[in-house]
Design a protein around this motif. Structure first.
Motif, mmCIF file in Angstrom:
data_model
loop_
_atom_site.group_PDB
_atom_site.id
_atom_site.type_symbol
_atom_site.label_atom_id
_atom_site.label_comp_id
_atom_site.label_asym_id
_atom_site.label_seq_id
_atom_site.Cartn_x
_atom_site.Cartn_y
_atom_site.Cartn_z
ATOM 1 N N PHE A 1 0.827 -1.195 0.000
ATOM 2 C CA PHE A 1 0.000 0.000 0.000
ATOM 3 C C PHE A 1 0.873 1.261 0.000
ATOM 4 O O PHE A 1 0.661 2.200 -0.772
ATOM 5 C CB PHE A 1 -0.903 -0.060 1.237
ATOM 6 C CG PHE A 1 -1.676 1.183 1.481
ATOM 7 C CD1 PHE A 1 -2.742 1.522 0.664
ATOM 8 C CD2 PHE A 1 -1.332 2.038 2.522
ATOM 9 C CE1 PHE A 1 -3.451 2.688 0.884
ATOM 10 C CE2 PHE A 1 -2.034 3.195 2.742
ATOM 11 C CZ PHE A 1 -3.102 3.518 1.918
ATOM 12 N N SER A 2 1.922 1.251 0.859
ATOM 13 C CA SER A 2 2.719 2.476 0.968
ATOM 14 C C SER A 2 3.555 2.712 -0.291
ATOM 15 O O SER A 2 3.720 3.835 -0.740
ATOM 16 C CB SER A 2 3.529 2.441 2.264
ATOM 17 O OG SER A 2 4.888 2.397 2.022
ATOM 18 N N ARG A 3 4.071 1.622 -0.887
ATOM 19 C CA ARG A 3 4.842 1.808 -2.136
ATOM 20 C C ARG A 3 3.964 2.405 -3.238
ATOM 21 O O ARG A 3 4.391 3.294 -3.971
ATOM 22 C CB ARG A 3 5.385 0.463 -2.622
ATOM 23 C CG ARG A 3 6.592 -0.021 -1.841
ATOM 24 C CD ARG A 3 7.308 -1.043 -2.707
ATOM 25 N NE ARG A 3 8.274 -1.820 -1.975
ATOM 26 C CZ ARG A 3 9.181 -2.591 -2.559
ATOM 27 N NH1 ARG A 3 9.206 -2.707 -3.885
ATOM 28 N NH2 ARG A 3 10.041 -3.277 -1.870
ATOM 29 N N LEU A 4 2.742 1.901 -3.360
ATOM 30 C CA LEU A 4 1.870 2.401 -4.423
ATOM 31 C C LEU A 4 1.502 3.867 -4.188
ATOM 32 O O LEU A 4 1.368 4.644 -5.132
ATOM 33 C CB LEU A 4 0.619 1.523 -4.540
ATOM 34 C CG LEU A 4 0.899 0.167 -5.196
ATOM 35 C CD1 LEU A 4 -0.255 -0.797 -4.981
ATOM 36 C CD2 LEU A 4 1.172 0.319 -6.698
ATOM 37 N N GLY A 5 1.384 4.227 -2.904
ATOM 38 C CA GLY A 5 1.087 5.621 -2.579
ATOM 39 C C GLY A 5 2.191 6.561 -3.050
ATOM 40 O O GLY A 5 1.942 7.727 -3.341
ATOM 41 N N LYS A 6 3.420 6.017 -3.140
ATOM 42 C CA LYS A 6 4.551 6.854 -3.582
ATOM 43 C C LYS A 6 4.861 6.625 -5.060
ATOM 44 O O LYS A 6 5.882 7.110 -5.565
ATOM 45 C CB LYS A 6 5.794 6.494 -2.770
ATOM 46 C CG LYS A 6 5.672 6.788 -1.295
ATOM 47 C CD LYS A 6 6.959 6.340 -0.591
ATOM 48 C CE LYS A 6 6.705 6.083 0.878
ATOM 49 N NZ LYS A 6 7.518 5.007 1.419
ATOM 50 N N GLY A 7 4.037 5.814 -5.725
ATOM 51 C CA GLY A 7 4.266 5.537 -7.147
ATOM 52 C C GLY A 7 5.449 4.620 -7.386
ATOM 53 O O GLY A 7 6.041 4.599 -8.465
ATOM 54 N N VAL A 8 5.811 3.834 -6.346
ATOM 55 C CA VAL A 8 6.980 2.953 -6.451
ATOM 56 C C VAL A 8 6.530 1.544 -6.850
ATOM 57 O O VAL A 8 5.475 1.072 -6.424
ATOM 58 C CB VAL A 8 7.719 2.906 -5.083
ATOM 59 C CG1 VAL A 8 8.858 1.905 -5.101
ATOM 60 C CG2 VAL A 8 8.216 4.292 -4.714
ATOM 61 N N ASP A 9 7.362 0.877 -7.647
ATOM 62 C CA ASP A 9 7.097 -0.491 -8.083
ATOM 63 C C ASP A 9 6.878 -1.417 -6.877
ATOM 64 O O ASP A 9 7.582 -1.304 -5.878
ATOM 65 C CB ASP A 9 8.332 -0.964 -8.879
ATOM 66 C CG ASP A 9 8.063 -2.249 -9.646
ATOM 67 O OD1 ASP A 9 6.978 -2.826 -9.476
ATOM 68 O OD2 ASP A 9 8.949 -2.655 -10.416
ATOM 69 N N VAL A 10 5.939 -2.321 -6.968
ATOM 70 C CA VAL A 10 5.669 -3.229 -5.845
ATOM 71 C C VAL A 10 6.263 -4.624 -6.061
ATOM 72 O O VAL A 10 6.044 -5.518 -5.252
ATOM 73 C CB VAL A 10 4.153 -3.351 -5.558
ATOM 74 C CG1 VAL A 10 3.631 -2.081 -4.940
ATOM 75 C CG2 VAL A 10 3.371 -3.725 -6.810
#
Ligand code: SF4
Length: 378
Positions: free
Chosen positions: A293-302
């Motif tokens: 969830f937090s990675r997607l919030g920052k636009g980072v690859d999961v």
């Protein structure tokens, strides 16, 4: 990132919904235990991942869509409907697209089932596990046996006739589980599909801790074998086809989504811990919900990792997948030669160029697959 390596768009989409009310005693899946499910924040993250997966803006045309978990039914009627709306922003569902939702019996209310049906869910995979309330308590399930029967009736009343039920076998002897009774009650419900899982006690699960401190003795091998053979006899007598080592279906009701995995078709998986395969490369997401969830919030690859199978691993996978399904393994003369002792033992049959396992052979699948892999490419 997750385009199909076979040159086309993915035909199969898996969505992992990690939420559970509590951890079942045998479960080592990647889950997020939540009393209240954060539906809104989960769907926003899902939208972000779908957008990342489909940056090219292609329209995916799906043959199958599968909500697995965790407990996807905990999204509720409206939550699943919103998830379906979201998927439709990125994909069109073919006319007969198989849309499966995994559900726990206690989540299948009339209101939710109607919403699911109206939004396009046409297959419900209900985690029943047993019809014995003592066993369900031991498993830390959140439902009782009456709720399984209610859930099946409710799904059908809502128009979802394609219902699958799961059962777990080879439970510790001390539970005194009546497997015949479970079979009988399940067959009476006449689900379209049944999945059977032998209990394996993994470390870091509640059952694993009970075992480690001597409070739990695993079932002996003979129990595993006798439960499986009983189930096999009962289900085939009731008209079910045994089409994969753990799965039985009435004619016309095999799981198309899982069959795509066994045929090594490309698929996209989204959500924490979900795996994807583009025909060449396998990749998997970070497992923890909070990190995903937090990675997607920052636009980072999961993605947590990728692998390209080498020739040897590809052969091993082809052999294993071929043997585990009823269509069998298309084999070379060398592999057929190697299988002779298995045929003599009654564990396999050879039909033309294919090797098929017998019920006793299914119980030895891993050993047989490892042995045949040594012989070389099919
Ligand atoms: S409901 Fe399923 S995923 Fe959730 S804890 Fe139980 S077995 Fe695991």
């Amino acid at each position: 990132m997750l385009e199909s390596g076979s040159g086309g768009n993915p035909r199969h989409l898996y969505i992992h919904v990690p939420f559970c009310a509590r951890r079942c005693s045998y479960c080592d899946f990647s889950i997020a235990v939540r009393r209240e499910v954060p539906v809104g924040e989960y769907l926003e993250a899902l939208r972000a991942e779908l957008a990342l997966c489909n940056r090219a803006g292609d329209e995916w045309r799906l043959d199958t869509l599968y909500f697995g978990g965790g407990t996807p039914s905990r999204l509720g009627g409206v939550g699943v409907q919103r998830a379906m709306d979201l998927v439709r922003e990125y994909a069109s569902l073919e006319g007969d697209c198989e849309v499966t939702l995994e559900a726990n019996p206690d989540d299948v209310s009339a209101h939710a089932a109607l919403r699911w049906h109206d939004s396009g869910v046409n297959r419900l995979s209900i985690g029943s596990q047993s019809f014995d309330n003592r066993v369900l308590d031991w498993m830390h399930r959140t439902h009782d046996s009456a709720q399984i029967e209610d859930a099946v009736a409710t799904a059908r009343a809502a128009g979802i006739d394609n219902v699958s039920l799961d059962l777990i076998f080879a439970l510790p002897e001390a539970l005194g589980r009546n497997w015949d009774d479970d079979m009988e009650r399940l067959i009476r419900l006449a689900p379209r599909h049944v999945s059977l899982y032998g209990l394996t006690i993994e470390p870091h699960t509640p059952a694993g801790h009970w075992r480690d401190r001597g409070a739990l003795l695993e079932a002996p091998e003979e129990r595993y074998e006798s439960d499986f053979l009983t189930a096999h006899a009962d289900f085939t007598a009731a008209g079910y086809e045994h089409y994969e080592v753990s799965n039985y279906a009435q004619p016309g009701y095999r799981s198309r989504h899982n069959s795509a995995y066994w045929q090594r078709s490309p698929y996209v998986g989204v959500g924490p811990s979900a795996h994807s395969f583009d025909g060449i490369v396998r990749s998997w997401n970070v497992a923890q919900y909070t990190e995903w969830f937090s990675r997607l919030g920052k636009g980072v690859d999961v993605k947590a990792g990728t692998e390209v199978l080498g020739a040897e691993e590809t052969v091993a996978e082809q052999v294993y997948l071929g043997l585990r399904t009823a269509s069998g393994l298309l084999a070379t003369p060398a592999i057929i030669d190697r299988s002779r002792s298995w045929v003599e033992a009654g564990w396999a049959v050879i039909a033309g160029k294919r090797i098929h396992l017998t019920p006793l052979g299914w119980l030895r699948l891993d050993t047989f697959a490892a042995d045949l892999t040594l012989v070389g490419s099919p």
